[in-house]
Write a protein that holds these residues in place. Structure first.
Motif, PDB file in Angstrom:
ATOM      1  N   LEU A 267      39.248  26.447  39.547  1.00 36.71           N
ATOM      2  CA  LEU A 267      39.064  26.965  38.192  1.00 36.71           C
ATOM      3  C   LEU A 267      38.019  28.072  38.179  1.00 36.71           C
ATOM      4  N   THR A 268      36.957  27.909  38.949  1.00 35.50           N
ATOM      5  CA  THR A 268      35.928  28.946  39.038  1.00 35.50           C
ATOM      6  C   THR A 268      36.507  30.220  39.640  1.00 35.50           C
ATOM      7  N   SER A 269      37.298  30.085  40.677  1.00 36.86           N
ATOM      8  CA  SER A 269      37.928  31.239  41.307  1.00 36.86           C
ATOM      9  C   SER A 269      38.881  31.933  40.347  1.00 36.86           C
ATOM     10  N   LEU A 270      39.677  31.153  39.620  1.00 37.17           N
ATOM     11  CA  LEU A 270      40.619  31.718  38.654  1.00 37.17           C
ATOM     12  C   LEU A 270      39.876  32.463  37.546  1.00 37.17           C
ATOM     13  N   ALA A 271      38.785  31.878  37.049  1.00 36.06           N
ATOM     14  CA  ALA A 271      38.003  32.527  35.987  1.00 36.06           C
ATOM     15  C   ALA A 271      37.387  33.834  36.477  1.00 36.06           C
ATOM     16  N   SER A 272      36.894  33.857  37.708  1.00 35.53           N
ATOM     17  CA  SER A 272      36.291  35.097  38.217  1.00 35.53           C
ATOM     18  C   SER A 272      37.358  36.180  38.411  1.00 35.53           C
ATOM     19  N   ARG A 273      38.549  35.800  38.854  1.00 37.14           N
ATOM     20  CA  ARG A 273      39.622  36.787  38.994  1.00 37.14           C
ATOM     21  C   ARG A 273      40.053  37.343  37.638  1.00 37.14           C
ATOM     22  N   ILE A 274      40.110  36.490  36.640  1.00 36.18           N
ATOM     23  CA  ILE A 274      40.481  36.959  35.298  1.00 36.18           C
ATOM     24  C   ILE A 274      39.420  37.904  34.753  1.00 36.18           C
ATOM     25  N   LYS A 275      38.144  37.602  34.985  1.00 39.89           N
ATOM     26  CA  LYS A 275      37.071  38.499  34.529  1.00 39.89           C
ATOM     27  C   LYS A 275      37.183  39.855  35.210  1.00 39.89           C
ATOM     28  N   ARG A 276      37.480  39.881  36.513  1.00 39.96           N
ATOM     29  CA  ARG A 276      37.651  41.150  37.222  1.00 39.96           C
ATOM     30  C   ARG A 276      38.823  41.934  36.651  1.00 39.96           C
ATOM     31  N   ILE A 277      39.916  41.249  36.368  1.00 41.54           N
ATOM     32  CA  ILE A 277      41.092  41.922  35.816  1.00 41.54           C
ATOM     33  C   ILE A 277      40.788  42.492  34.440  1.00 41.54           C
ATOM     34  N   LEU A 278      40.107  41.710  33.601  1.00 39.55           N
ATOM     35  CA  LEU A 278      39.767  42.203  32.268  1.00 39.55           C
ATOM     36  C   LEU A 278      38.848  43.410  32.347  1.00 39.55           C
ATOM     37  N   GLY A 279      37.906  43.396  33.284  1.00 34.96           N
ATOM     38  CA  GLY A 279      37.029  44.552  33.477  1.00 34.96           C
ATOM     39  C   GLY A 279      37.807  45.776  33.898  1.00 34.96           C
TER      40      GLY A 279
ATOM     41  N   ALA B  58      59.034  16.221  42.003  1.00 36.72           N
ATOM     42  CA  ALA B  58      58.702  17.629  41.780  1.00 36.72           C
ATOM     43  C   ALA B  58      57.595  17.762  40.739  1.00 36.72           C
ATOM     44  N   MET B  59      57.688  16.975  39.666  1.00 39.90           N
ATOM     45  CA  MET B  59      56.633  17.012  38.644  1.00 39.90           C
ATOM     46  C   MET B  59      55.304  16.526  39.213  1.00 39.90           C
ATOM     47  N   TYR B  60      55.362  15.526  40.071  1.00 40.95           N
ATOM     48  CA  TYR B  60      54.141  15.021  40.701  1.00 40.95           C
ATOM     49  C   TYR B  60      53.507  16.101  41.584  1.00 40.95           C
ATOM     50  N   GLN B  61      54.327  16.814  42.369  1.00 37.98           N
ATOM     51  CA  GLN B  61      53.799  17.881  43.220  1.00 37.98           C
ATOM     52  C   GLN B  61      53.225  19.020  42.378  1.00 37.98           C
ATOM     53  N   ILE B  62      53.887  19.347  41.262  1.00 34.37           N
ATOM     54  CA  ILE B  62      53.360  20.382  40.370  1.00 34.37           C
ATOM     55  C   ILE B  62      52.026  19.944  39.794  1.00 34.37           C
ATOM     56  N   ARG B  63      51.939  18.685  39.378  1.00 36.76           N
ATOM     57  CA  ARG B  63      50.686  18.175  38.821  1.00 36.76           C
ATOM     58  C   ARG B  63      49.561  18.224  39.856  1.00 36.76           C
ATOM     59  N   ILE B  64      49.865  17.867  41.090  1.00 34.43           N
ATOM     60  CA  ILE B  64      48.853  17.901  42.150  1.00 34.43           C
ATOM     61  C   ILE B  64      48.383  19.336  42.392  1.00 34.43           C
TER      62      ILE B  64
ATOM     63  N   ASN C  18      44.667  20.974  41.609  1.00 34.92           N
ATOM     64  CA  ASN C  18      43.856  21.646  42.630  1.00 34.92           C
ATOM     65  C   ASN C  18      43.426  23.032  42.175  1.00 34.92           C
ATOM     66  N   ILE C  19      44.316  23.731  41.452  1.00 29.59           N
ATOM     67  CA  ILE C  19      44.012  25.094  41.012  1.00 29.59           C
ATOM     68  C   ILE C  19      43.075  25.095  39.813  1.00 29.59           C
ATOM     69  N   LEU C  20      43.327  24.185  38.868  1.00 27.54           N
ATOM     70  CA  LEU C  20      42.610  24.236  37.595  1.00 27.54           C
ATOM     71  C   LEU C  20      41.430  23.277  37.499  1.00 27.54           C
ATOM     72  N   THR C  21      40.901  22.819  38.591  1.00 24.93           N
ATOM     73  CA  THR C  21      39.703  21.993  38.563  1.00 24.93           C
ATOM     74  C   THR C  21      38.704  22.512  39.589  1.00 24.93           C
ATOM     75  N   GLU C  22      37.449  22.344  39.279  1.00 21.01           N
ATOM     76  CA  GLU C  22      36.303  22.652  40.141  1.00 21.01           C
ATOM     77  C   GLU C  22      36.373  24.057  40.739  1.00 21.01           C
ATOM     78  N   GLY C  23      36.467  24.180  42.057  1.00 26.16           N
ATOM     79  CA  GLY C  23      36.427  25.481  42.726  1.00 26.16           C
ATOM     80  C   GLY C  23      37.594  26.367  42.378  1.00 26.16           C
TER      81      GLY C  23
END
Length: 153
Positions: free
Chosen positions: A86-98, A69-75, A79-84
């Motif tokens: 992370l960029t998607s997450l950052a843009s969504r947070i900027k929209r929410i803050l706006g 389970a920890m391995y699946q969470i890490r994977i 996937n969410i917090l690297t490269e594309g």
């Protein structure tokens, strides 16, 4: 990586034992461990050993373990917090803050402009509330007095 290597080693070990296990006799060899490990226990007593074999049971336990389970969470987090991701997450947070900035500005302007205009009506409502509670208090005291007089007379 370690979890994948462990599964790969278990697969390889099981494959070797199935090819050379108790079902195959080489030079009159019949290995009890091979039969117990792979579940091919023809003619062997299997007290409290899993029917599917020790290796498949071990793999099933690993698949339901907390390390898997920890391995699946890490994977999924990598996937969410690297490269594309992370960029998607950052843009969504900027929209929410706006959006929150717009909401905050609108709420502050509404409250600042409307509260002073409604101040006289707020004072009237507060006065009515005080009068109502005062009247309720007077009635409570009067009912005590009338109740006492009723029992004493």
């Amino acid at each position: 990586a370690k979890q994948e290597r462990l599964h790969a080693r278990l697969d390889h070990f099981e494959g070797v034992l199935r090819k050379m296990g108790s079902g195959v006799r080489i030079f009159s060899h019949r290995c009890i461990f091979c039969g117990l490990a792979t579940g091919n226990m023809s003619g062997m007593a299997s007290n409290s050993f899993p029917e599917e074999g020790l290796l498949p049971a071990l793999r099933a336990e690993l698949n339901t373990s907390s390390s898997e389970a920890m391995y699946q969470i890490r994977i999924s987090l990598s996937n969410i917090l690297t490269e594309g991701g992370l960029t998607s997450l950052a843009s969504r947070i900027k929209r929410i803050l706006g959006a929150f900035d717009v909401f905050d500005t609108a709420l502050r302007e509404t409250l600042v402009k409307s509260y002073p205009q409604r101040l006289p009506s707020v004072d009237v409502v507060e006065m009515l509330r005080l009068l109502t509670f005062g009247a309720a208090g007077v009635m409570a005291v009067a009912s005590v007095v009338f109740g006492h007089l009723a029992f004493c007379a």
